[in-house]
Scaffold this motif. Sequence first.
Motif, PDB file in Angstrom:
ATOM      1  N   CYS A 119       1.765 -12.051  -3.259  1.00  0.00           N
ATOM      2  CA  CYS A 119       0.335 -12.338  -3.373  1.00  0.00           C
ATOM      3  C   CYS A 119      -0.447 -11.082  -3.717  1.00  0.00           C
ATOM      4  O   CYS A 119      -0.052  -9.972  -3.363  1.00  0.00           O
ATOM      5  N   LYS A 120      -1.554 -11.297  -4.363  1.00  0.00           N
ATOM      6  CA  LYS A 120      -2.454 -10.187  -4.657  1.00  0.00           C
ATOM      7  C   LYS A 120      -3.083  -9.759  -3.340  1.00  0.00           C
ATOM      8  O   LYS A 120      -3.738 -10.544  -2.670  1.00  0.00           O
ATOM      9  N   GLY A 121      -2.849  -8.517  -2.986  1.00  0.00           N
ATOM     10  CA  GLY A 121      -3.401  -7.996  -1.745  1.00  0.00           C
ATOM     11  C   GLY A 121      -4.640  -7.159  -2.030  1.00  0.00           C
ATOM     12  O   GLY A 121      -5.122  -7.096  -3.157  1.00  0.00           O
ATOM     13  N   MET A 122      -5.124  -6.506  -1.015  1.00  0.00           N
ATOM     14  CA  MET A 122      -6.305  -5.664  -1.200  1.00  0.00           C
ATOM     15  C   MET A 122      -5.977  -4.484  -2.111  1.00  0.00           C
ATOM     16  O   MET A 122      -6.792  -4.079  -2.925  1.00  0.00           O
ATOM     17  N   CYS A 123      -4.769  -3.934  -1.990  1.00  0.00           N
ATOM     18  CA  CYS A 123      -4.326  -2.825  -2.843  1.00  0.00           C
ATOM     19  C   CYS A 123      -2.974  -3.135  -3.458  1.00  0.00           C
ATOM     20  O   CYS A 123      -1.934  -2.682  -2.989  1.00  0.00           O
ATOM     21  N   GLY A 124      -2.949  -3.926  -4.490  1.00  0.00           N
ATOM     22  CA  GLY A 124      -1.708  -4.274  -5.170  1.00  0.00           C
ATOM     23  C   GLY A 124      -1.074  -5.528  -4.575  1.00  0.00           C
ATOM     24  O   GLY A 124      -1.540  -6.085  -3.595  1.00  0.00           O
ATOM     25  N   ASN A 125       0.015  -5.963  -5.196  1.00  0.00           N
ATOM     26  CA  ASN A 125       0.732  -7.147  -4.732  1.00  0.00           C
ATOM     27  C   ASN A 125       1.612  -6.806  -3.548  1.00  0.00           C
ATOM     28  O   ASN A 125       2.204  -5.733  -3.494  1.00  0.00           O
ATOM     29  N   SER A 126       1.716  -7.765  -2.614  1.00  0.00           N
ATOM     30  CA  SER A 126       2.627  -7.593  -1.481  1.00  0.00           C
ATOM     31  C   SER A 126       3.106  -8.957  -1.023  1.00  0.00           C
ATOM     32  O   SER A 126       2.509  -9.986  -1.333  1.00  0.00           O
ATOM     33  N   CYS A 127       4.219  -8.983  -0.285  1.00  0.00           N
ATOM     34  CA  CYS A 127       4.774 -10.224   0.239  1.00  0.00           C
ATOM     35  C   CYS A 127       3.956 -10.663   1.444  1.00  0.00           C
ATOM     36  O   CYS A 127       3.708  -9.863   2.357  1.00  0.00           O
ATOM     37  N   ALA A 128       3.520 -11.916   1.426  1.00  0.00           N
ATOM     38  CA  ALA A 128       2.684 -12.424   2.508  1.00  0.00           C
ATOM     39  C   ALA A 128       3.178 -13.806   2.921  1.00  0.00           C
ATOM     40  O   ALA A 128       3.753 -14.554   2.109  1.00  0.00           O
TER      41      ALA A 128
END
Length: 131
Positions: A119-128
């Motif tokens: 997922c698009k996070g606050m600072c780049g994509n991360s696994c959520a």
Amino acid sequence: MKPSNLVAFVVLLALGTLMTRSVEGASKGKAKYGACPFIRPANCLIYEPPQCHSDWQCPKKQKCCPGVCGIKCLDPVDSSKPVKVNPGKCPVVTGQCKMLNPRDNCLNDSHCLNGFKCCKGMCGNSCAKPV
């Protein structure tokens, strides 16, 4: 100049021209087929010197790609294959990143474990965890 020396000169000149043209395609930035594999960001204590500067310096089908701690020759991935999509939706993110060029920890769901989504996070994509 003797005729035999002239023939040898012309042959060498022709071979030199052919060699230049075969290297020319490689130096114009034409990449080999496939895409570089996704490498999860990591903290490196020592960055290794680059193994390559273009795909054509790599053996066989390998591509010149960013590795964990430097640029290396790596086996390409087929970017035309369908990408795994985990069920669910990404959580809503609010806020704005203050970091320049944040790194992505994933590019798609197949880079995430345990059914998490990329997922698009606050600072780049991360696994959520999906919602």
